[in-house]
Design an enzyme around this catalytic site. Structure first.
Site, PDB file in Angstrom:
ATOM      1  N   LYS A 109      -1.809  15.582  -8.264  1.00 17.15           N
ATOM      2  CA  LYS A 109      -0.846  15.470  -9.364  1.00 17.15           C
ATOM      3  C   LYS A 109      -0.004  16.754  -9.477  1.00 17.15           C
ATOM      4  O   LYS A 109       1.157  16.703  -9.900  1.00 17.15           O
ATOM      5  CB  LYS A 109      -1.572  15.164 -10.679  1.00 17.15           C
ATOM      6  CG  LYS A 109      -2.232  13.778 -10.700  1.00 17.15           C
ATOM      7  CD  LYS A 109      -1.208  12.677 -10.493  1.00 17.15           C
ATOM      8  CE  LYS A 109      -1.787  11.284 -10.656  1.00 17.15           C
ATOM      9  NZ  LYS A 109      -0.787  10.227 -10.411  1.00 17.15           N
ATOM     10  N   TYR A 119      -7.886  15.057  -7.380  1.00 13.58           N
ATOM     11  CA  TYR A 119      -6.893  14.346  -8.197  1.00 13.58           C
ATOM     12  C   TYR A 119      -5.907  15.343  -8.812  1.00 13.58           C
ATOM     13  O   TYR A 119      -4.692  15.133  -8.771  1.00 13.58           O
ATOM     14  CB  TYR A 119      -7.627  13.556  -9.281  1.00 13.58           C
ATOM     15  CG  TYR A 119      -6.743  12.818 -10.269  1.00 13.58           C
ATOM     16  CD1 TYR A 119      -6.183  11.584  -9.941  1.00 13.58           C
ATOM     17  CD2 TYR A 119      -6.486  13.338 -11.541  1.00 13.58           C
ATOM     18  CE1 TYR A 119      -5.386  10.891 -10.854  1.00 13.58           C
ATOM     19  CE2 TYR A 119      -5.693  12.650 -12.460  1.00 13.58           C
ATOM     20  CZ  TYR A 119      -5.144  11.430 -12.105  1.00 13.58           C
ATOM     21  OH  TYR A 119      -4.358  10.751 -13.009  1.00 13.58           O
ATOM     22  N   ASP A 139       0.879  -1.166   0.000  1.00 17.85           N
ATOM     23  CA  ASP A 139       0.000   0.000   0.000  1.00 17.85           C
ATOM     24  C   ASP A 139       0.920   1.220   0.000  1.00 17.85           C
ATOM     25  O   ASP A 139       1.626   1.466   0.986  1.00 17.85           O
ATOM     26  CB  ASP A 139      -0.883  -0.015   1.255  1.00 17.85           C
ATOM     27  CG  ASP A 139      -1.776   1.216   1.328  1.00 17.85           C
ATOM     28  OD1 ASP A 139      -1.653   2.116   0.454  1.00 17.85           O
ATOM     29  OD2 ASP A 139      -2.594   1.281   2.264  1.00 17.85           O
ATOM     30  N   SER A 170       0.155  13.933 -14.398  1.00 23.25           N
ATOM     31  CA  SER A 170      -0.968  13.947 -15.346  1.00 23.25           C
ATOM     32  C   SER A 170      -1.039  15.340 -15.968  1.00 23.25           C
ATOM     33  O   SER A 170      -0.524  16.313 -15.385  1.00 23.25           O
ATOM     34  CB  SER A 170      -2.260  13.668 -14.578  1.00 23.25           C
ATOM     35  OG  SER A 170      -3.397  14.056 -15.312  1.00 23.25           O
TER      36      SER A 170
HETATM   37  N1  LIG Z   1      -5.203   6.304 -17.427  1.00 23.65           N
HETATM   38  C1  LIG Z   1      -5.090   7.608 -17.639  1.00 23.65           C
HETATM   39  O1  LIG Z   1      -5.822   8.207 -18.458  1.00 23.65           O
HETATM   40  C2  LIG Z   1      -4.047   8.408 -16.931  1.00 23.65           C
HETATM   41  C3  LIG Z   1      -3.806   9.728 -17.354  1.00 23.65           C
HETATM   42  C4  LIG Z   1      -2.841  10.485 -16.694  1.00 23.65           C
HETATM   43  C5  LIG Z   1      -2.146   9.939 -15.629  1.00 23.65           C
HETATM   44  N2  LIG Z   1      -2.416   8.654 -15.226  1.00 23.65           N
HETATM   45  C6  LIG Z   1      -1.659   8.135 -14.093  1.00 23.65           C
HETATM   46  O2  LIG Z   1      -0.980   6.957 -14.469  1.00 23.65           O
HETATM   47  C7  LIG Z   1      -0.855   6.092 -13.329  1.00 23.65           C
HETATM   48  C8  LIG Z   1      -1.362   4.698 -13.650  1.00 23.65           C
HETATM   49  O3  LIG Z   1      -2.725   4.791 -14.020  1.00 23.65           O
HETATM   50  P1  LIG Z   1      -3.513   3.622 -14.772  1.00 23.65           P
HETATM   51  O4  LIG Z   1      -4.409   4.285 -15.735  1.00 23.65           O
HETATM   52  O5  LIG Z   1      -2.573   2.583 -15.220  1.00 23.65           O
HETATM   53  O6  LIG Z   1      -4.414   3.095 -13.551  1.00 23.65           O
HETATM   54  P2  LIG Z   1      -4.989   1.646 -13.163  1.00 23.65           P
HETATM   55  O7  LIG Z   1      -6.154   1.923 -12.304  1.00 23.65           O
HETATM   56  O8  LIG Z   1      -5.141   0.804 -14.371  1.00 23.65           O
HETATM   57  O9  LIG Z   1      -3.806   1.038 -12.284  1.00 23.65           O
HETATM   58  C9  LIG Z   1      -3.464   1.586 -11.048  1.00 23.65           C
HETATM   59  C10 LIG Z   1      -2.914   0.485 -10.158  1.00 23.65           C
HETATM   60  O10 LIG Z   1      -2.558   1.097  -8.906  1.00 23.65           O
HETATM   61  C11 LIG Z   1      -2.971   0.216  -7.868  1.00 23.65           C
HETATM   62  N3  LIG Z   1      -3.179   0.986  -6.631  1.00 23.65           N
HETATM   63  C12 LIG Z   1      -4.174   1.845  -6.330  1.00 23.65           C
HETATM   64  N4  LIG Z   1      -4.030   2.313  -5.090  1.00 23.65           N
HETATM   65  C13 LIG Z   1      -2.903   1.743  -4.580  1.00 23.65           C
HETATM   66  C14 LIG Z   1      -2.223   1.823  -3.337  1.00 23.65           C
HETATM   67  N5  LIG Z   1      -2.685   2.583  -2.326  1.00 23.65           N
HETATM   68  N6  LIG Z   1      -1.095   1.108  -3.169  1.00 23.65           N
HETATM   69  C15 LIG Z   1      -0.624   0.335  -4.172  1.00 23.65           C
HETATM   70  N7  LIG Z   1      -1.232   0.189  -5.364  1.00 23.65           N
HETATM   71  C16 LIG Z   1      -2.369   0.891  -5.555  1.00 23.65           C
HETATM   72  C17 LIG Z   1      -4.254  -0.427  -8.370  1.00 23.65           C
HETATM   73  O11 LIG Z   1      -4.517  -1.646  -7.696  1.00 23.65           O
HETATM   74  C18 LIG Z   1      -3.940  -0.615  -9.848  1.00 23.65           C
HETATM   75  O12 LIG Z   1      -3.368  -1.886 -10.098  1.00 23.65           O
HETATM   76  C19 LIG Z   1      -1.588   6.804 -12.199  1.00 23.65           C
HETATM   77  O13 LIG Z   1      -0.663   7.557 -11.446  1.00 23.65           O
HETATM   78  C20 LIG Z   1      -2.536   7.733 -12.923  1.00 23.65           C
HETATM   79  O14 LIG Z   1      -2.922   8.821 -12.142  1.00 23.65           O
HETATM   80  C21 LIG Z   1      -3.336   7.877 -15.848  1.00 23.65           C
END
Ligand SMILES: NC(=O)c1ccc[n+]([C@@H]2O[C@H](COP(=O)([O-])OP(=O)(O)OC[C@H]3O[C@@H](n4cnc5c(N)ncnc54)[C@H](O)[C@@H]3O)[C@@H](O)[C@H]2O)c1
Length: 251
Positions: free
Chosen positions: A156, A152, A60, A139
């Site tokens: 970020k 959020y 976590d 982000s």
């Molecule tokens: N998907 C998008 O459009 C997007 C855009 C900009 C930035 N991001 C950033 O990219 C990163 C990855 O996003 P994603 O789209 O792959 O998300 P996702 O939801 O597919 O994966 C996120 C993972 O983080 C894990 N997680 C959540 N809380 C946690 C915690 N407290 N401890 C450990 N693990 C934890 C979840 O179990 C999941 O496996 C994030 O930082 C997100 O903010 C995503």
């Protein structure tokens, strides 16, 4: 010679989406990877797919003792730490008017405290072996304005400002530890699919449209890989936008 041959990398949130793709790509390019996530089943599956050069640890990111355990186990298992990809995060919908204090604090605890702790403990380990690279997943929400993602966006933005502070601190201390933030727009992962009712969207369909805002996880992993390699040795304290010109056209 592979691009990150022998480097030891921690990737948080490696069970899903961008983190999963980061872990697979870094491993293909020769890294030893420590995958961490709350989702044990999916995380172990990705580690098994990679094989002996991967280790999964349940983690976590909001917990300081979990971070101490992850960094200690990484160094015990693979001998050092070269790269941290602070990637795990949660997305929360809500404007300033409909975000409760409880939700705000939950988001800052995971997306803010989680990244702070990761940087803190990674630097302590990297210092011992002559340097490293920290990659903080931020982000476009940190750079532009997204009214529906108040908490959020703030988390970020904190990550981006902290990244600059860390980059300069490490440079001034002579640590040879770089710290950069990556700023994607939409990426086709379970995080964004959840906003669209949980449906997976075929990337090929998205790629047909020149105005499409959704990158593939691999588009972000390619940037993470570059930041993990020594090819990026002069990229430090940078905010790397990966949004196909979306921000400059108005979010
Ligand atoms: N998907 C998008 O459009 C997007 C855009 C900009 C930035 N991001 C950033 O990219 C990163 C990855 O996003 P994603 O789209 O792959 O998300 P996702 O939801 O597919 O994966 C996120 C993972 O983080 C894990 N997680 C959540 N809380 C946690 C915690 N407290 N401890 C450990 N693990 C934890 C979840 O179990 C999941 O496996 C994030 O930082 C997100 O903010 C995503």
């Amino acid at each position: 010679m592979q691009r990150v041959e022998g480097k030891v990398c921690i990737i948080t949130g490696a069970a899903s989406g961008i983190g999963r793709e980061d872990a697979l790509l870094l491993a293909r390019e020769g890294a030893k990877v420590v995958l961490t996530d709350l989702n044990e089943e999916a995380g172990r599956q990705v580690a098994a797919e990679i094989g002996a050069n991967a280790l999964f640890i349940r983690h976590d990111i909001a917990s300081e003792s979990d971070w101490q355990h992850v960094v200690k186990t990484t160094v015990e298992h693979f001998g050092r730490l070269d790269v941290l990809v602070n990637n795990a995060a949660i997305l929360a919908l809500g404007s300033i008017e409909d975000t409760t204090l409880e939700l705000w604090q939950k988001v800052q605890k995971i997306n803010g405290d989680g990244y702070f702790l990761g940087c803190k403990y990674a630097i302590a380990a990297m210092k011992e072996t002559g340097g490293g690279s920290i990659i903080n997943m931020s982000s476009v929400a940190a750079l532009g304005a997204m009214p529906m993602f108040c908490a959020y966006s703030a988390s970020k933005g904190a990550v981006a400002a902290m990244t600059r502070s860390i980059a300069l601190h490490c440079k001034q201390q002579g640590y040879r530890i770089r710290c950069n933030s990556v700023h994607p727009d939409g990426v086709n992962t379970p995080m964004t699919q959840a906003l669209a009712g949980g449906q997976a969207i075929p990337q090929e369909a998205l790629d047909q449209d020149p105005m499409n805002r959704m990158a593939a996880p691999r588009d972000i992993a390619n940037v993470v890989l570059f930041l993990a390699t020594d090819e990026s040795r002069f990229v430090n304290g940078a905010e790397i936008r990966v949004d196909n010109a979306q921000l400059i056209s108005g979010l």
